[in-house]
Motif scaffolding. Structure first.
Motif, PDB file in Angstrom:
ATOM      1  N   ASN A 154      65.892 -31.610 -39.877  1.00 35.93           N
ATOM      2  CA  ASN A 154      64.474 -31.960 -40.073  1.00 35.93           C
ATOM      3  C   ASN A 154      64.105 -32.170 -41.540  1.00 35.93           C
ATOM      4  O   ASN A 154      63.088 -31.645 -42.017  1.00 35.93           O
ATOM      5  CB  ASN A 154      63.578 -30.864 -39.478  1.00 35.93           C
ATOM      6  N   VAL A 155      64.931 -32.915 -42.257  1.00 31.36           N
ATOM      7  CA  VAL A 155      64.656 -33.160 -43.678  1.00 31.36           C
ATOM      8  C   VAL A 155      63.560 -34.235 -43.781  1.00 31.36           C
ATOM      9  O   VAL A 155      63.751 -35.369 -43.333  1.00 31.36           O
ATOM     10  CB  VAL A 155      65.939 -33.632 -44.409  1.00 31.36           C
ATOM     11  N   LYS A 156      62.424 -33.829 -44.323  1.00 30.97           N
ATOM     12  CA  LYS A 156      61.252 -34.727 -44.330  1.00 30.97           C
ATOM     13  C   LYS A 156      61.513 -36.013 -45.101  1.00 30.97           C
ATOM     14  O   LYS A 156      61.126 -37.100 -44.688  1.00 30.97           O
ATOM     15  CB  LYS A 156      60.043 -33.998 -44.924  1.00 30.97           C
ATOM     16  N   SER A 157      62.185 -35.880 -46.253  1.00 29.46           N
ATOM     17  CA  SER A 157      62.350 -37.042 -47.122  1.00 29.46           C
ATOM     18  C   SER A 157      63.441 -38.005 -46.645  1.00 29.46           C
ATOM     19  O   SER A 157      63.617 -39.070 -47.223  1.00 29.46           O
ATOM     20  CB  SER A 157      62.682 -36.553 -48.531  1.00 29.46           C
ATOM     21  N   SER A 158      64.158 -37.630 -45.603  1.00 30.14           N
ATOM     22  CA  SER A 158      65.287 -38.470 -45.188  1.00 30.14           C
ATOM     23  C   SER A 158      64.922 -39.326 -43.983  1.00 30.14           C
ATOM     24  O   SER A 158      64.119 -38.933 -43.132  1.00 30.14           O
ATOM     25  CB  SER A 158      66.473 -37.576 -44.831  1.00 30.14           C
ATOM     26  N   HIS A 204      69.773 -26.468 -43.623  1.00 29.35           N
ATOM     27  CA  HIS A 204      69.220 -27.229 -44.760  1.00 29.35           C
ATOM     28  C   HIS A 204      69.152 -28.731 -44.440  1.00 29.35           C
ATOM     29  O   HIS A 204      68.291 -29.446 -44.964  1.00 29.35           O
ATOM     30  CB  HIS A 204      70.143 -26.974 -45.963  1.00 29.35           C
ATOM     31  N   TYR A 205      70.055 -29.183 -43.591  1.00 31.03           N
ATOM     32  CA  TYR A 205      70.135 -30.619 -43.286  1.00 31.03           C
ATOM     33  C   TYR A 205      69.377 -31.003 -42.006  1.00 31.03           C
ATOM     34  O   TYR A 205      69.437 -32.152 -41.580  1.00 31.03           O
ATOM     35  CB  TYR A 205      71.611 -31.059 -43.169  1.00 31.03           C
ATOM     36  N   ILE A 259      71.770 -37.852 -46.107  1.00 28.17           N
ATOM     37  CA  ILE A 259      70.640 -37.127 -45.468  1.00 28.17           C
ATOM     38  C   ILE A 259      69.637 -36.675 -46.541  1.00 28.17           C
ATOM     39  O   ILE A 259      70.002 -36.037 -47.504  1.00 28.17           O
ATOM     40  CB  ILE A 259      71.136 -35.899 -44.669  1.00 28.17           C
ATOM     41  N   GLY A 261      73.390 -26.790 -50.255  1.00 30.84           N
ATOM     42  CA  GLY A 261      72.609 -26.430 -49.059  1.00 30.84           C
ATOM     43  C   GLY A 261      73.396 -25.746 -47.967  1.00 30.84           C
ATOM     44  O   GLY A 261      72.812 -25.206 -47.039  1.00 30.84           O
ATOM     45  N   LYS A 319      66.943 -38.331 -39.059  1.00 32.66           N
ATOM     46  CA  LYS A 319      66.275 -37.130 -38.521  1.00 32.66           C
ATOM     47  C   LYS A 319      67.230 -36.393 -37.575  1.00 32.66           C
ATOM     48  O   LYS A 319      67.562 -36.876 -36.501  1.00 32.66           O
ATOM     49  CB  LYS A 319      65.008 -37.526 -37.744  1.00 32.66           C
TER      50      LYS A 319
END
Ligand SMILES: Cc1ncc(COP(=O)(O)O)c(C=O)c1O
Length: 395
Positions: free
Chosen positions: A332-336, A329-330, A395, A311, A339
């Motif tokens: 606002n990662v939805k699955s993490s 890429h790191y 993350i 990423g 935040k």
């Protein structure tokens, strides 16, 4: 009550990270500091010896406001020898670091309301200096696809009747981008047909890798030289940040204006540092290639490790001692569960989790990026890479 001028200055984006890093260090946490903007080498011995001699010779008084004749002669010869530029001593003003040279230059030509074009990502102090002069900041956003170089097309679109100056940092802090001759020529073509100055900040001139050639903007022809205020110094090239010697070279009317400003603010730079600067500029230069080969090793290692992280992309720098990776890429990662909204959050996360201090891209007018300095030893870089990799796994 503070002045409006000061109140309008934005607080440094890096302050939060720096303050937290200091707190953690004082609590005994082992922080790897990759936020530094200065060489980790010591000033070469011949230069230190020369400063000691200056003290013993009682060269301890005010010098000419514009710098000693001998130092300005050494600079004039350097500009001829290395950059094929003819500047006489009256066109050269020595200041307390390149930072003061830049500020003086801006104050010398920018009127309130004048527009100053600054390509982003930019060195943090340019916008604040323009603001202090009452100038209007016109930012041109550059990106990885052009290696963070401002293009002639972008430049010509940004020019208005009010444009007074373009600030061009080459090699660039924070991206390490080096403009090649053809890049500069296409910008010079635009400059020729307009009436504004180019402040060419060339402080990282000597820190260049991969056989890239450094071209001083003023060397692109007589007309361009007339419109250029060249700024350089000894801080980065000779590991002399604390000695505070920088200089500007420009047409005599601008040099006189800069001299006037300096005479009413700081007067001359330190007599001892000026004496030592003559040795730096005119003495043996092999130390620079030794530093460059060390920086190059670190850059190659750090670049290849960082870009191996999933990423992360990064423009490969050809100069200075910074990497400017894209970390969006790191964010606002939805699955993490972690935040991180922006580069400041990301930097704070790295500081808290990995104990690695870096500067958020937002400080340089570029969100989604970080500036990491490789002006530290290999051992620190290896440890930093390992800590960053583990922190990012969460993350
Ligand atoms: C791009 C740039 N210009 C100018 C300066 C100022 O250099 P000096 O230490 O000579 O004031 C710096 C220092 O960080 C810099 O990064």
């Amino acid at each position: 009550m503070l002045s409006n001028r000061v109140n309008e200055l934005t607080a440094s984006q890096t302050m939060m990270v720096a303050a937290k890093a200091i707190k953690l260090k004082s609590d005994g946490v082992d922080i790897i500091d990759l936020s530094v903007g200065e060489p980790d080498f010591y000033t070469p011995d011949n230069i230190k010896k020369s400063a000691k001699a200056a003290i013993d010779k009682n060269i301890t008084r005010y010098t000419l406001n514009q710098g000693t004749y001998d130092l300005r002669t050494a600079i004039s010869k350097k500009l001829k020898r290395e950059n094929n530029l003819d500047f006489n001593v009256n066109e050269i003003i020595v200041s307390n670091g390149a930072k003061q040279s830049i500020y003086n230059s801006i104050i010398a030509v920018v009127n309130p309301g004048d527009e100053v074009i600054i390509p982003a990502p930019y060195w943090v102090s340019y916008p604040s200096m323009v603001q202090l002069a009452g100038g209007k900041i016109i930012v041109i956003d550059t990106n990885e696809s052009t290696g963070f170089k401002v293009t002639a097309n972008q430049l010509s679109k940004a020019i208005t009747e009010k444009t007074k100056m373009l600030i061009l940092c080459n090699p660039s802090n924070p991206t390490g981008t080096v403009y090649h001759k053809k890049d500069l020529e296409s910008l010079a073509d635009i400059v020729k047909h307009n009436s504004f100055y180019v402040l060419a900040d060339e402080i990282y001139e000597k820190l260049i890798y991969d056989n890239s050639e450094f071209i001083s903007f003023a060397s692109l022809g007589t007309e361009i030289k007339q419109k250029t205020i060249l700024v350089n110094g000894i801080s980065k090239s000779y590991a002399m940040t604390g000695w505070r010697i920088g200089y500007s070279a420009a047409s005599e009317d601008i040099a006189l204006a800069i001299n006037k400003i300096q005479s009413h603010t700081t007067s001359s730079a330190s007599s001892i540092s000026q004496y030592a600067a003559i040795e730096a500029i005119s003495g043996p230069q092999h130390i620079i290639s030794e530093m460059i080969s060390e920086y190059k090793k670190r850059r190659d290692y750090f670049y290849s490790e960082l870009t191996s992280i999933s990423g992360i992309t990064c423009h490969k720098p050809e100069g200075a001692f910074y990497l400017f990776p894209n970390i969006s890429h790191y964010l606002n990662v939805k699955s993490s569960e972690i935040k991180l909204a922006n580069s400041l959050d990301f930097s704070m996360y790295l500081l808290n989790e990995a104990h690695v201090a870096v500067v958020p891209g937002s400080a340089f007018g570029k969100e989604g990026y970080l500036r990491l300095s490789y002006s530290t030893n290999m051992e620190n870089l290896k440890e930093a890479v390992s800590r960053i990799k583990s922190a990012l796994k969460n993350i």
